[in-house]
Design a protein around this motif. Structure first.
Motif, PDB file in Angstrom:
ATOM      1  N   ASP A 154      54.986  37.046  11.799  1.00  0.00           N
ATOM      2  CA  ASP A 154      54.137  36.008  12.361  1.00  0.00           C
ATOM      3  C   ASP A 154      53.225  36.497  13.464  1.00  0.00           C
ATOM      4  N   GLY A 155      53.071  37.769  13.615  1.00  0.00           N
ATOM      5  CA  GLY A 155      52.263  38.255  14.729  1.00  0.00           C
ATOM      6  C   GLY A 155      50.784  38.125  14.464  1.00  0.00           C
ATOM      7  N   HIS A 156      50.324  36.972  14.079  1.00  0.00           N
ATOM      8  CA  HIS A 156      48.932  36.855  13.680  1.00  0.00           C
ATOM      9  C   HIS A 156      48.074  36.134  14.675  1.00  0.00           C
ATOM     10  N   SER A 295      44.338  48.673   8.580  1.00  0.00           N
ATOM     11  CA  SER A 295      43.090  48.065   9.035  1.00  0.00           C
ATOM     12  C   SER A 295      43.193  47.770  10.527  1.00  0.00           C
ATOM     13  N   ALA A 296      42.044  47.431  11.106  1.00  0.00           N
ATOM     14  CA  ALA A 296      42.036  47.055  12.516  1.00  0.00           C
ATOM     15  C   ALA A 296      42.916  45.832  12.742  1.00  0.00           C
ATOM     16  N   ALA A 297      42.967  44.958  11.741  1.00  0.00           N
ATOM     17  CA  ALA A 297      43.800  43.765  11.874  1.00  0.00           C
ATOM     18  C   ALA A 297      45.279  44.141  11.958  1.00  0.00           C
ATOM     19  N   ALA A 300      45.881  45.516  15.405  1.00  0.00           N
ATOM     20  CA  ALA A 300      45.792  44.448  16.407  1.00  0.00           C
ATOM     21  C   ALA A 300      47.059  43.596  16.406  1.00  0.00           C
ATOM     22  N   ARG A 301      47.568  43.324  15.223  1.00  0.00           N
ATOM     23  CA  ARG A 301      48.780  42.508  15.106  1.00  0.00           C
ATOM     24  C   ARG A 301      49.945  43.179  15.831  1.00  0.00           C
TER      25      ARG A 301
ATOM     26  N   PHE B  16      41.112  44.408  22.685  1.00  0.00           N
ATOM     27  CA  PHE B  16      41.821  45.599  22.245  1.00  0.00           C
ATOM     28  C   PHE B  16      41.071  46.871  22.610  1.00  0.00           C
ATOM     29  N   GLY B  17      41.776  47.719  23.361  1.00  0.00           N
ATOM     30  CA  GLY B  17      41.185  49.000  23.736  1.00  0.00           C
ATOM     31  C   GLY B  17      40.876  49.854  22.528  1.00  0.00           C
ATOM     32  N   PHE B  18      41.718  49.776  21.498  1.00  0.00           N
ATOM     33  CA  PHE B  18      41.462  50.640  20.350  1.00  0.00           C
ATOM     34  C   PHE B  18      40.182  50.237  19.634  1.00  0.00           C
TER      35      PHE B  18
END
Lengths: 372, 298
Positions: A154-156, A295-297, A300-301, B16-18
């Motif tokens: 659920d880390g969205h 992916s970046a997503a 980020a998650r 986000f730093g990245f």
């Protein structure tokens, strides 16, 4: 051009490599081998001990990767001659078999594989080599973990404004990919984790599965070499006892950790069984296979979960690039907790040269870094 | 509305730093690679970038084998073998009847094979390749410094050698007839390409780095005519592709490097179609007009 093309393709699951390889050993090589054998045969009678050695030769065994090879060695002892196709620190998700591998396989009498679609490159090699011996599927009988993205389903909270409202996550997600519906999130994720099948193949990361592996391997060896069947089974039982003892000890140690610190953040999703067995929540950047590019997503998650839950440490893996995990550490202030051995052992002399050593090492890294 | 736009277009970089690192690294790369690509297109060396990107592989692999994941060692190795291939290919082309493209093909294939061999030497595995292929999401300080340094040096070198490069690209015969250092300009261009590709493989991976070099360069001639504008526009289009690609990767959950190159590819496709200077639509609609004009003259 070609190289990067197919390296990119193969990370996406299209395999061109093995098709381009000659699978048979070169003719000159086998001529040389035959010549060497002839010389050896001529020389043997002169060898003092050789005539008396009525003992049957060592059973040639090939294992697909280093962890299975170690298990086969533990169980077979001096009676077997084990070769691992993908050696220490090698990545068995993607492997390019060589002609030497095909030759070894052709001469082997037992092939130990993990199964659960882990070694997708192996089928073609097996056919090409003409292997006709016993195949042991080590994971037989294991209850496969279904692949459900990462356990941290659920880390969205992409906006960062979800931070407070999604703390009900300590359950296993057995449903498929529907864990982000309740967030009113406009980004329709379909979790592009490129994995081999629907089951998680990394079953050896639970010692109780390791016990099943050991028994399967022992049965396989016993069938291929009935004369020594009892010895194999006895050694396997001894090995199983050692696994049991370690399993009990680790359950106690991890059970003593505060629940909120039992988090394992790492690069690819290899520790699902480990997490389920020892009550550790696993959060991985990439999917089950090392082939996928995250992916970046995805990143980020993971960063968000680490920040939100103040996860103390993140972990590198021996078979994947450290870059992404280091980036997470930089981003969140979590420390880099050490290198875990996930899908391959260390070379002999390293900290995780056997299956049991690997387990001890991984557990020590985790416990040291996560201990409050 | 403004909030939504902010969440869509800027919030990921703020949080986000990245993402900021990825943006900084890829922008630096795009700004220097674009103009370089324009010169390569002019010089009809468009495919050279691809050849060079493989020529750097054995050096990078050797650097990795000796020093592990060290930006310095891999860069040094990559530059060394890239330059060696460029020089050898150029030398063979000048000393023998073999054309430069053929000798380039020969040398880069040799280098590629050597690279694969070196990679396989480290045990069994393809995992070294995973390490070798950079990821834009994993840029550390050393990689960022490298990319920024290479980008700045490239722009300075292009500015310093501008007139020479223009002469070499547009009329090499003239340059030689007036005793200009044409070989120097040519080699300089190749050396800068090698340098950018080595930096680019840290950011995007080798093949993708060639993409950010050639796609914007191939797009600009559909929009503007003069060289200075083409150079500026190529940087701009490359930078925009990087920005858009990172956002796609963030919002749509797709890998970053391919997303960036696909954005550059979309820009190219749009230029091909809609560009006012020779774009397909422009040609289609201007042809009848031209015919009428011609008819009038008759």
């Amino acid at each position: 051009m070609i190289l990067s093309l197919f390296s990119h393709l193969s990370r996406r699951g299209v395999r061109l490599r093995s098709a381009a390889r000659p699978a048979r050993p070169p003719a000159r090589m086998s001529a040389a081998a035959a010549w060497a054998a002839a010389v050896l045969a001529a020389a043997l009678p002169a060898w003092p001990g050789a005539a008396g050695a009525a003992e049957p030769a060592r059973l040639p065994v090939v294992a697909s990767f280093s962890i299975l090879a170690d298990m086969a060695r533990q169980i077979g002892g001096d009676a077997v001659d084990v070769h691992a196709l993908v050696g220490p620190d090698g990545d068995a998700h993607v492997y390019e078999p060589t002609p030497a591998d095909a030759r070894r396989l052709a001469q082997a009498r037992v092939l130990v594989v993990n199964g659960l679609d882990f070694e997708s490159w192996l089928g073609r090699l097996r056919e090409a080599s003409g292997f006709a011996g016993q195949v042991v599927v080590a994971s037989q009988g294991v209850a496969p973990r279904a692949f459900t993205g990462t356990e941290e389903g659920d880390g969205h909270g992409h906006g960062g404004d979800h931070d407070g409202d999604d703390h009900d996550h300590d359950h296993d997600h057995d449903h498929d990919h529907d864990h982000d519906h309740d967030h009113g999130d406009e980004h329709g994720h379909d979790h592009g984790h490129h994995h081999h099948g629907s089951a998680d193949p990394h079953a050896w990361q639970d010692l109780r599965n390791g016990i099943l592996y050991a028994r399967n391997i022992a049965e396989g060896l016993a069938q291929a070499d009935p004369a020594r069947a009892d010895a194999y089974r006895a050694r396997a039982e001894d090995y199983v006892q050692r696994m049991r003892a370690l399993d009990t000890r680790l359950r106690e140690r991890f059970g003593a950790l505060p629940a909120e610190r039992r988090r394992l953040v790492t690069s690819h999703d290899a520790f699902g069984y480990f997490g389920a067995a020892y009550g550790v929540q696993v959060i991985a950047v990439a999917g089950l296979s090392t082939e996928a590019e995250p992916s970046a997503a995805d990143l980020a998650r993971v960063v968000q979960v680490v920040r939100r839950d103040k996860v103390p440490a993140v972990f590198l893996e021996n078979i994947t690039s450290p870059r992404l995990v280091e980036q997470i550490a930089r981003e969140t202030g979590a420390k880099v907790g050490g290198t875990l051995y996930s899908d391959a052992l260390s070379p002999s002399g390293g900290p995780a040269a056997t299956y049991l050593d690997m387990f001890e090492w991984n557990a020590k890294q985790l416990l040291d870094a996560l201990q409050p | 509305m403004v909030d939504a736009l902010h969440a869509l277009a800027w919030a990921p970089f703020e949080q986000f730093g990245f993402m900021r690192r990825a943006l900084a690294g890829s922008l630096a790369l795009a700004v220097s690679c674009g103009p370089l690509g324009v010169f390569l297109v002019l010089r009809r060396l468009s495919l050279m970038g691809d050849a060079l990107s493989h020529a750097i592989l054995p050096g990078v692999a050797a650097g990795f084998l000796f020093a592990g994941l060290s930006v310095g060692a891999m860069t040094l190795g990559g530059v060394a073998t890239g330059l060696a291939v460029a020089l050898l290919a150029g030398g063979v082309a000048r000393a023998t009847p073999l054309h430069e493209d053929a000798s380039f093909a020969a040398f880069y294939l040799i280098a590629l094979a050597l690279g694969v061999l070196l990679v396989s030497l480290r045990g069994s595995s393809v995992d070294v390749l995973h390490v070798l292929f950079g990821t834009v999401l994993g840029l550390d300080d050393a990689a960022l410094r490298l990319v920024a340094g290479v980008s700045a040096a490239t722009l300075l070198a292009l500015a310093a050698g501008y007139r020479l490069l223009v002469a070499e690209c547009l009329d090499p015969g003239f340059l030689r007839s007036v005793g200009g250092p044409g070989t120097l300009a040519h080699l300089g261009l190749l050396a800068l390409s090698v340098l950018n590709l080595v930096a680019g493989f840290q950011v995007l991976g080798t093949m993708m780095a060639v993409g950010i070099m050639m796609l914007p360069a191939a797009s600009v001639r559909f929009w503007v005519r003069t060289l200075d504008r083409q150079l500026a526009l190529s940087s701009l289009l490359g930078a925009a592709s990087c920005y858009a690609g990172l956002l796609f990767s963030y919002h749509l959950n797709v890998p970053a490097s391919p997303a960036i190159i696909l954005c550059a590819g979309a820009v190219y496709a749009a230029s091909l179609l809609c560009g006012p200077r020779g774009g397909l639509l422009a040609r289609r609609f201007s042809r009848p007009a031209a015919a009428i004009l011609q008819g009038d003259v008759k």
